[in-house]
Write an enzyme that holds these catalytic residues in place. Sequence first.
Site, mmCIF file in Angstrom:
data_model
loop_
_atom_site.group_PDB
_atom_site.id
_atom_site.type_symbol
_atom_site.label_atom_id
_atom_site.label_comp_id
_atom_site.label_asym_id
_atom_site.label_seq_id
_atom_site.Cartn_x
_atom_site.Cartn_y
_atom_site.Cartn_z
ATOM 1 N N GLU A 117 -1.023 -8.866 -0.687
ATOM 2 C CA GLU A 117 -2.276 -9.421 -0.343
ATOM 3 C C GLU A 117 -3.161 -9.310 -1.575
ATOM 4 O O GLU A 117 -3.992 -10.131 -1.992
ATOM 5 C CB GLU A 117 -2.720 -8.565 0.683
ATOM 6 C CG GLU A 117 -2.311 -8.632 2.061
ATOM 7 C CD GLU A 117 -2.856 -7.523 2.970
ATOM 8 O OE1 GLU A 117 -2.332 -6.348 2.691
ATOM 9 O OE2 GLU A 117 -3.189 -7.790 3.954
ATOM 10 N N GLY A 157 0.402 -4.987 1.095
ATOM 11 C CA GLY A 157 -0.727 -5.059 0.272
ATOM 12 C C GLY A 157 -0.643 -5.388 -1.213
ATOM 13 O O GLY A 157 -1.564 -5.929 -1.878
ATOM 14 N N ALA A 213 0.808 -1.137 0.015
ATOM 15 C CA ALA A 213 -0.043 0.008 0.008
ATOM 16 C C ALA A 213 0.894 1.308 0.038
ATOM 17 O O ALA A 213 2.067 1.184 0.410
ATOM 18 C CB ALA A 213 -0.882 -0.025 1.052
ATOM 19 N N GLU A 270 5.325 -5.074 6.719
ATOM 20 C CA GLU A 270 4.507 -4.026 7.503
ATOM 21 C C GLU A 270 5.117 -3.903 8.999
ATOM 22 O O GLU A 270 5.067 -2.754 9.346
ATOM 23 C CB GLU A 270 2.973 -4.497 7.577
ATOM 24 C CG GLU A 270 2.236 -4.130 6.445
ATOM 25 C CD GLU A 270 1.907 -5.215 5.577
ATOM 26 O OE1 GLU A 270 3.020 -6.206 5.584
ATOM 27 O OE2 GLU A 270 0.974 -5.501 4.806
HETATM 28 N N1 CO8 Z 1 4.658 3.137 -0.856
HETATM 29 C C1 CO8 Z 1 5.082 4.349 -1.395
HETATM 30 N N2 CO8 Z 1 6.055 4.536 -2.077
HETATM 31 C C2 CO8 Z 1 7.076 3.396 -2.219
HETATM 32 C C3 CO8 Z 1 6.441 2.186 -1.541
HETATM 33 C C4 CO8 Z 1 5.394 1.944 -0.853
HETATM 34 N N3 CO8 Z 1 4.750 0.861 -0.338
HETATM 35 N N4 CO8 Z 1 7.430 0.948 -2.135
HETATM 36 C C5 CO8 Z 1 8.243 1.637 -2.779
HETATM 37 N N5 CO8 Z 1 7.926 2.970 -2.913
HETATM 38 C C6 CO8 Z 1 8.728 4.105 -3.752
HETATM 39 C C7 CO8 Z 1 10.162 4.360 -2.977
HETATM 40 O O1 CO8 Z 1 9.758 5.540 -2.069
HETATM 41 C C8 CO8 Z 1 10.735 4.912 -3.983
HETATM 42 O O2 CO8 Z 1 10.434 6.367 -4.589
HETATM 43 P P1 CO8 Z 1 11.463 7.516 -4.654
HETATM 44 O O3 CO8 Z 1 12.176 7.267 -5.933
HETATM 45 O O4 CO8 Z 1 10.530 8.588 -4.966
HETATM 46 O O5 CO8 Z 1 12.430 7.825 -3.651
HETATM 47 C C9 CO8 Z 1 10.525 4.101 -5.186
HETATM 48 O O6 CO8 Z 1 9.350 3.433 -4.870
HETATM 49 C C10 CO8 Z 1 11.609 3.142 -5.498
HETATM 50 O O7 CO8 Z 1 11.945 2.511 -4.240
HETATM 51 P P2 CO8 Z 1 13.234 2.149 -3.410
HETATM 52 O O8 CO8 Z 1 14.147 3.272 -3.958
HETATM 53 O O9 CO8 Z 1 13.045 1.884 -2.227
HETATM 54 O O10 CO8 Z 1 13.688 0.797 -4.202
HETATM 55 P P3 CO8 Z 1 14.690 -0.260 -3.650
HETATM 56 O O11 CO8 Z 1 15.092 -1.334 -4.808
HETATM 57 O O12 CO8 Z 1 15.887 0.203 -3.157
HETATM 58 O O13 CO8 Z 1 13.842 -1.036 -2.584
HETATM 59 C C11 CO8 Z 1 11.683 -2.127 -1.699
HETATM 60 C C12 CO8 Z 1 12.561 -1.778 -2.838
HETATM 61 C C13 CO8 Z 1 12.608 -3.128 -0.843
HETATM 62 C C14 CO8 Z 1 10.544 -2.839 -2.118
HETATM 63 C C15 CO8 Z 1 11.387 -0.790 -0.811
HETATM 64 O O14 CO8 Z 1 10.945 0.212 -1.725
HETATM 65 C C16 CO8 Z 1 10.616 -1.036 0.198
HETATM 66 O O15 CO8 Z 1 10.894 -1.401 1.278
HETATM 67 N N6 CO8 Z 1 9.218 -0.327 -0.151
HETATM 68 C C17 CO8 Z 1 8.435 -0.373 0.968
HETATM 69 C C18 CO8 Z 1 7.795 -1.746 1.047
HETATM 70 C C19 CO8 Z 1 6.729 -1.854 2.445
HETATM 71 O O16 CO8 Z 1 6.992 -1.761 3.415
HETATM 72 N N7 CO8 Z 1 5.342 -2.274 1.888
HETATM 73 C C20 CO8 Z 1 4.350 -2.607 2.814
HETATM 74 C C21 CO8 Z 1 3.577 -1.186 3.028
HETATM 75 S S1 CO8 Z 1 2.401 -1.055 3.934
HETATM 76 C C22 CO8 Z 1 1.153 -2.027 3.602
HETATM 77 O O17 CO8 Z 1 1.095 -2.666 2.595
HETATM 78 C C23 CO8 Z 1 0.013 -2.357 4.363
HETATM 79 C C24 CO8 Z 1 -1.418 -2.978 3.490
HETATM 80 C C25 CO8 Z 1 -2.647 -2.865 4.565
HETATM 81 C C26 CO8 Z 1 -3.633 -2.858 3.344
HETATM 82 C C27 CO8 Z 1 -3.836 -1.795 2.327
HETATM 83 C C28 CO8 Z 1 -4.784 -0.635 2.984
HETATM 84 C C29 CO8 Z 1 -4.951 0.387 2.034
#
Ligand code: CO8
Length: 258
Positions: free
Chosen positions: A112, A109, A66, A132
């Site tokens: 999911e 998400g 998400a 998460e």
């Molecule tokens: N949300 C917003 N932006 C994101 C997300 C995300 N989940 N994941 C990646 N991005 C963005 C990054 O901020 C980055 O943006 P920018 O270039 O502007 O800085 C861009 O995508 C590329 O990402 P990275 O530079 O971080 O790429 P890496 O290859 O270094 O890392 C990862 C990839 C490991 C996937 C890393 O991006 C990461 O850890 N992302 C977050 C993963 C995460 O925590 N997901 C869970 C989110 S919470 C959730 O899903 C709850 C679900 C509940 C149900 C839904 C309710 C609505």
Amino acid sequence: MSKFEFIEVTVDGGIGHISLNRPKVLNAINRPMIREIVTVFDEFDERDDVRVIVVSGKGRAFAAGADIDEMADDDAIRMELMNQFKDWDRMRMTKKPIIGAVQGFALGGGFELALSCDLLFAAEDARFGFPEINIGVMPGAGGTQHLTRLMGKKKALEWLWSGEMMSGNEALHYGVINRLIAPELLLEETMRFAKKVAAQPPLSVRLIKEAVEKAEDYTLDEGMKFERKNFYLLFASEDQKEGMKAFREKRKPFFKGK
Ligand code: CO8
């Protein structure tokens, strides 16, 4: 079909294809994107020319979760009042088969969403997980429920508490995905299988999905009764008459979904 901001949609050869399209943020799922997905699911459920739905992501992720930027300042009461999961719940109501094609990250998400698909084909570079916990929350769109049903309590807790990512091979081992495929062949192989299902009699496909879903909640006795009723029901269809007639006439059947 209308234009969308966060997804791309095509319909071809009986297959409705939704492609998540926010590659710059690894297809992070914001609320408008879920709204768009559900709108398309609703439309696909109604359309006779869509027999199978395929969901995939553009770029180097299926979806990395998400949208954290959208959620970071949310508060509990606002989320409860806006009933934000109703769109996620709607996805589970879809009657048609849904096949997910996962490449790269399917996290939070995004995992999911993948788990809401009936079948999952994944590229060898796929990474699944529930990170998460690393940001102070937990899955909210069915992650704890789907994962536990797939791999049992102990293994599910290991992944959910550690927040670690599982490889495509591990996902295959735990029965999370159906097939592991070379990345360059993922969409081709997924579409090939989707076409096979799209050519089957749609009512059989639909009633099989319904019966299999009941297997998780019903006792064996209830499930057997439910299955039998669906079996009888198919004898009211033109496709049953056509399928059996074609077999006896030694020709290919032509199914109409009636
Ligand atoms: N949300 C917003 N932006 C994101 C997300 C995300 N989940 N994941 C990646 N991005 C963005 C990054 O901020 C980055 O943006 P920018 O270039 O502007 O800085 C861009 O995508 C590329 O990402 P990275 O530079 O971080 O790429 P890496 O290859 O270094 O890392 C990862 C990839 C490991 C996937 C890393 O991006 C990461 O850890 N992302 C977050 C993963 C995460 O925590 N997901 C869970 C989110 S919470 C959730 O899903 C709850 C679900 C509940 C149900 C839904 C309710 C609505």
